[in-house]
Design a protein around this motif. Sequence first.
Motif, PDB file in Angstrom:
ATOM      1  N   ARG A 307     -33.851  43.560 -12.528  1.00 54.97           N
ATOM      2  CA  ARG A 307     -34.799  43.530 -13.703  1.00 54.97           C
ATOM      3  C   ARG A 307     -35.417  45.010 -14.190  1.00 54.97           C
ATOM      4  O   ARG A 307     -35.291  45.928 -13.472  1.00 54.97           O
ATOM      5  CB  ARG A 307     -36.088  42.602 -13.604  1.00 54.97           C
ATOM      6  CG  ARG A 307     -35.332  40.658 -12.713  1.00 54.97           C
ATOM      7  CD  ARG A 307     -36.529  40.932 -11.835  1.00 54.97           C
ATOM      8  NE  ARG A 307     -36.004  39.188 -12.026  1.00 54.97           N
ATOM      9  CZ  ARG A 307     -36.128  38.404 -12.882  1.00 54.97           C
ATOM     10  NH1 ARG A 307     -36.723  38.334 -13.904  1.00 54.97           N
ATOM     11  NH2 ARG A 307     -36.084  36.770 -12.674  1.00 54.97           N
ATOM     12  N   LEU A 323     -41.265  48.787 -24.192  1.00 57.48           N
ATOM     13  CA  LEU A 323     -40.475  47.998 -22.965  1.00 57.48           C
ATOM     14  C   LEU A 323     -41.905  47.863 -22.163  1.00 57.48           C
ATOM     15  O   LEU A 323     -41.775  47.238 -20.818  1.00 57.48           O
ATOM     16  CB  LEU A 323     -39.636  49.355 -22.180  1.00 57.48           C
ATOM     17  CG  LEU A 323     -38.855  48.898 -22.773  1.00 57.48           C
ATOM     18  CD1 LEU A 323     -38.095  51.053 -22.581  1.00 57.48           C
ATOM     19  CD2 LEU A 323     -37.383  48.363 -22.768  1.00 57.48           C
ATOM     20  N   GLU A 325     -44.299  46.235 -23.151  1.00 54.11           N
ATOM     21  CA  GLU A 325     -44.512  44.821 -23.237  1.00 54.11           C
ATOM     22  C   GLU A 325     -43.248  43.865 -22.259  1.00 54.11           C
ATOM     23  O   GLU A 325     -43.104  42.488 -22.499  1.00 54.11           O
ATOM     24  CB  GLU A 325     -43.969  44.076 -24.107  1.00 54.11           C
ATOM     25  CG  GLU A 325     -45.446  44.483 -25.505  1.00 54.11           C
ATOM     26  CD  GLU A 325     -45.233  44.581 -26.658  1.00 54.11           C
ATOM     27  OE1 GLU A 325     -44.810  44.302 -26.998  1.00 54.11           O
ATOM     28  OE2 GLU A 325     -46.910  45.184 -27.277  1.00 54.11           O
ATOM     29  N   ARG A 326     -42.142  44.685 -21.531  1.00 52.20           N
ATOM     30  CA  ARG A 326     -40.562  43.476 -21.607  1.00 52.20           C
ATOM     31  C   ARG A 326     -40.683  44.090 -19.739  1.00 52.20           C
ATOM     32  O   ARG A 326     -40.026  43.633 -19.129  1.00 52.20           O
ATOM     33  CB  ARG A 326     -39.638  44.471 -21.861  1.00 52.20           C
ATOM     34  CG  ARG A 326     -39.491  44.138 -23.202  1.00 52.20           C
ATOM     35  CD  ARG A 326     -39.106  42.682 -24.130  1.00 52.20           C
ATOM     36  NE  ARG A 326     -39.161  42.448 -25.152  1.00 52.20           N
ATOM     37  CZ  ARG A 326     -38.414  41.228 -26.032  1.00 52.20           C
ATOM     38  NH1 ARG A 326     -38.135  40.896 -25.309  1.00 52.20           N
ATOM     39  NH2 ARG A 326     -38.518  41.432 -27.142  1.00 52.20           N
ATOM     40  N   GLU A 329     -38.288  41.637 -16.838  1.00 53.39           N
ATOM     41  CA  GLU A 329     -37.761  40.794 -17.703  1.00 53.39           C
ATOM     42  C   GLU A 329     -35.794  41.032 -17.262  1.00 53.39           C
ATOM     43  O   GLU A 329     -36.069  42.290 -16.820  1.00 53.39           O
ATOM     44  CB  GLU A 329     -37.301  40.547 -18.899  1.00 53.39           C
ATOM     45  CG  GLU A 329     -38.347  40.243 -19.986  1.00 53.39           C
ATOM     46  CD  GLU A 329     -38.568  40.051 -21.236  1.00 53.39           C
ATOM     47  OE1 GLU A 329     -37.776  40.792 -21.882  1.00 53.39           O
ATOM     48  OE2 GLU A 329     -39.943  40.038 -21.880  1.00 53.39           O
ATOM     49  N   ASP A 333     -31.978  40.402 -21.663  1.00 53.10           N
ATOM     50  CA  ASP A 333     -33.006  39.333 -22.329  1.00 53.10           C
ATOM     51  C   ASP A 333     -34.044  40.793 -23.000  1.00 53.10           C
ATOM     52  O   ASP A 333     -34.856  40.829 -23.949  1.00 53.10           O
ATOM     53  CB  ASP A 333     -34.288  38.402 -21.349  1.00 53.10           C
ATOM     54  CG  ASP A 333     -33.624  37.503 -21.081  1.00 53.10           C
ATOM     55  OD1 ASP A 333     -32.918  37.383 -22.028  1.00 53.10           O
ATOM     56  OD2 ASP A 333     -34.035  37.651 -19.301  1.00 53.10           O
ATOM     57  N   VAL A 334     -33.700  41.941 -22.447  1.00 56.25           N
ATOM     58  CA  VAL A 334     -34.508  43.483 -23.544  1.00 56.25           C
ATOM     59  C   VAL A 334     -33.624  43.757 -24.901  1.00 56.25           C
ATOM     60  O   VAL A 334     -32.179  44.144 -23.836  1.00 56.25           O
ATOM     61  CB  VAL A 334     -34.632  44.584 -22.501  1.00 56.25           C
ATOM     62  CG1 VAL A 334     -35.428  45.721 -22.579  1.00 56.25           C
ATOM     63  CG2 VAL A 334     -35.486  43.828 -20.782  1.00 56.25           C
TER      64      VAL A 334
END
Length: 788
Positions: A307, A323, A325-326, A329, A333-334
Motif C-alpha cells: 500500500r 500520488l 490522492e492515492r 491504495e 490500483d495506482v
Amino acid sequence: MNTTAIQAGPRALVSAIADFGALANRDTDVRVLLDRAVQVVAANLCIDCCHIYRASLAMHELELADGVGRGSASIRCDARRIARETLDRLEAGITEPLRTDTALSLVIDGDSSPFGILVACGTTRRTFTRPDEEFVRSVVGVLTDAIRRAHSVRDKARFQAVVTSTGDAIIEVTKEGRIFNWNAAAEALFERPGHDAIGTSAAALFPESDADAFFPMLALVSRGTTLGPMEMDLRKTGGNTVEALLRLSPIVLSDGRITAVSMSVRDLREKRLADRALRMHGDILENMPAAVIVWRLDDLEDPSSLRLVTANRQADAVVGVSLGERIGERFADVPLELSGPDDPIAYATVVRTSEPIDFGERSTGAGRGGVRWHQVRAFPLPDRSVGIVFHDVTDQRELATQLQHAQRLEVIGRLAGGVAHDFNNLLTIINGYSEMLRPKIDGDASAIEDLDEIERASHSAHQLTRQLLAFGRRQVLRPEPIDLRSFLGSSRRMLNRLIGEDIELCVVGHDPVIVCADAGQLEQVLLNLAVNARDAMPAGGKLFVESNLVEIGTDPVVPAGKYGMLTVSDTGLGMDASTLARAFEPFFTTKEVGRGTGLGLSTVHGIVKQSGGHITVKSEPGEGSTFTIYLPAIDETVIEPEPVTSPVRICSMASHTVLLVEDDETVRFLVQKVLNRAGLTVLEARDPDQAMRLADRFTGSIDLLITDVVMPRQSGSELAARLAMRFPAIKVIYMSGYMREACSGHCKLPPNAMFVQKPFVPADLIDGVQRVLQAGTSRTNRTDQQPM
C-alpha cells in the motif's frame, strides 16, 4: 454424635479463632495461612481431613491448594466432588454452605472473584452443628480478609512501580486540591523535590491566568469525569513555564467511591522537537531533487498487499499521477507510467530480506511525450516498508553522450590528421604528374578528357580530406573580419547554381553583421547546408538564407552575448525526432547508398564549433528544417582587398641551388623533376641528417631550402635553423599535407614563413619558389624569432 476424637468446646473454638486471627494480622504469607487454616479446622472439629481447593480459569478448574488428614483416596475424591458441587451452587447463585452427612463445604471469597473452596469431611456420618459452621465461617472470614489485604498490597505495589517508572509526571491530589503523591518524573519536570511539593496546592502548578480554572476542573473530575488530554502551559519552580499535555482522571476504589484525583503531565518539548524533526524530514523529502515513493507490505507473504504510504511531489512527475490522492491504495490500483520496476514482488523482496536492490537506469514518461531516465533504487524501511528513490540521470546521460561524441570526434580527428598527411602526399603526386602530362597530350581530346577526370577525382579526394579535418576540428582556420550580409550577397550566384531552378532562393540581410571567421570554411558551411536543403526538396521549394545581429540573454544552448546569426531554412521534408538527434553525427545519412558520405552536417558542426560559434536545428516531418548558426560578433571594419595592378616580376632561377628535403620518396622525386624543369639545381635528401651532410660537402651557396615540416628525428624548422648558421642568406619553403602540423609543437613554423599546402600542382610550387627567391628579405628561421 459419633466422632473419632473429643470435639473442642465453644470456649476452645473461640480461642482457636482468636489465635488464627492474630496470626493473619501479622501479615503472614497467604500460603502459610492456608496451611494453618486446614490444621485448625481439622483439629478443632475432630475430622479426618480438611482440604482447600483453589478456583482457577474462571472457576472451571479446581486445584488443591492445601490439606490435612489421613483419609483414603475415596475420601479425597469425595472432598473434590463436594468442592465442585459447592462451586456449581455458587454459579447458580446459592451462597449457603453445603452440608452432607459426612462433610461441610464453604466458599472462600477473594478480591473480586471466589478464591477457592474449603471442605471439611470425615469417614463416618456426623451432624455439623451451628457452632461448627460458625467456627468454619470464622476461619474462612479470616482467610478472605487476609487474601484481600494481600491483593491490595500487591496492587498498590504494582501501581506504585508504574507511577515511579513512567516517564510522565504523576501527581495525586485530594478533592480539595492538595498534593499527596509526587513521582520522580514530576520532580524532574517541575524541578521540585517531592517532600517540598507534597501538601501544597496543585493550583500553584498553573499560571495565574489559568489558576482559577483549576478548581472547577477538579470538582468535575471528583464527580467521575475524565478531562484531557489537553495542551497547556504549566508553571515550574522559579516561574518558568513548560509546554505540557495534561490529563485529569478520578481515583476510584473497588466499591466505586472517588477518593482523589490523578494528574498525568507529559512534557511536550520532546514531542515538539519530534514534530519539528518530522516537519523538517517532510520538507527535505519535498524539496530533494530525487523522487521518493514509500510502500508498506501489509502481508509479508502477499506482494499484492503493498500500500502507498507517502510520496513527494517529484514522484508525481515520474509516475504521471498525483500520488497524494492515492495514499493508502494498493499497488495494483495506482496507475504508474514506468518502464520498470513495476513488479511488487521485487519490492516485497526488499521488505522480507532487508536488503536494498539497485534496478539500474529506467525510463519514464514515454506516454507523456518526454522520456526521462532515472537511476532507481529500493531500500528497506521500518514497519515492513520499502522506499523507492528515482534519481534523474537524463542530463548525465546527455552529457555522457556528448562526451562519447566528442571522444569519437577526437579519435576520428586524430585519424583524419594522420590520413591527411599521407593522403595529401599521394594527391600531390597525382596532381603533379597530371599537370606535367597535360602538355604532352595536347591535341588528344580523349586523353585530355581522361586527365580531366583524374584531376576532378583528385579534387574530390582533397575536399573529402578537408571535410574529415573539419568535423574533427583539425582544420587550421584563418579567421578574419567578415560581413555576413556581404558574404551572403556574394554567395547568391553560387547558391543558385547549386540548388537548381526548381528551388527559389531568398537571401535576406539588411544591416552589416561583422563576425570573425575563415571565409573559405564559412563558404563550406553555407554550401553544405544548401546541399542538404536541396536534397530535402526533391519536388522543389524555397531556401531562405538570412543574416542578423542578435543579443542572446538566457539560453540553454547559446551563452549570453552578441552574435552574428546566420539562418538557413527550407520547406523540405523535415526530420523526425530520431533523425534530428543524429543530424550532426559523422557518417550518418538518410540518403541512399552512393548519394552521401554522412559528413556534410558533421563538417558544418565542426567548423562552427572550431570558429567559437554554436549551431541549433529545428525540424519536424513535413515542416522543413531550420539551421541557425551563432558566431561571436565583433566591432571591426571589413577591409576589402585592393586589386593588384603591378605585374609580378619573374626572376631567373637558372643560377640558384635548392636543397630539397622530403622523407616520402615519390613526392621527393616529383618535386625534384619539377624544379629541374624550371632550371634549378637540386640537392635532394630523404631526412635532415642527410641534408646536413650534403650541405657540409657542397662547396657552393645554397639559396633555397624546400623541406617537409614533419620528418624523422628533426622537424623542418629545426633543420632550417641549423642551415641558417652555415648559409645566413638561405630562404625556406615549407611543405606539409596537414597544416596543423605546421602550427603546433616543435614543428611550429616562424612568423611569415612561406608554406605550400599539399596537395599542390607544379605551377603553385614554382610560383612560390619565384616569389621567395625574388624577395628582398630572408625568411630564415632565426633563433630569436617567436613561433606563431
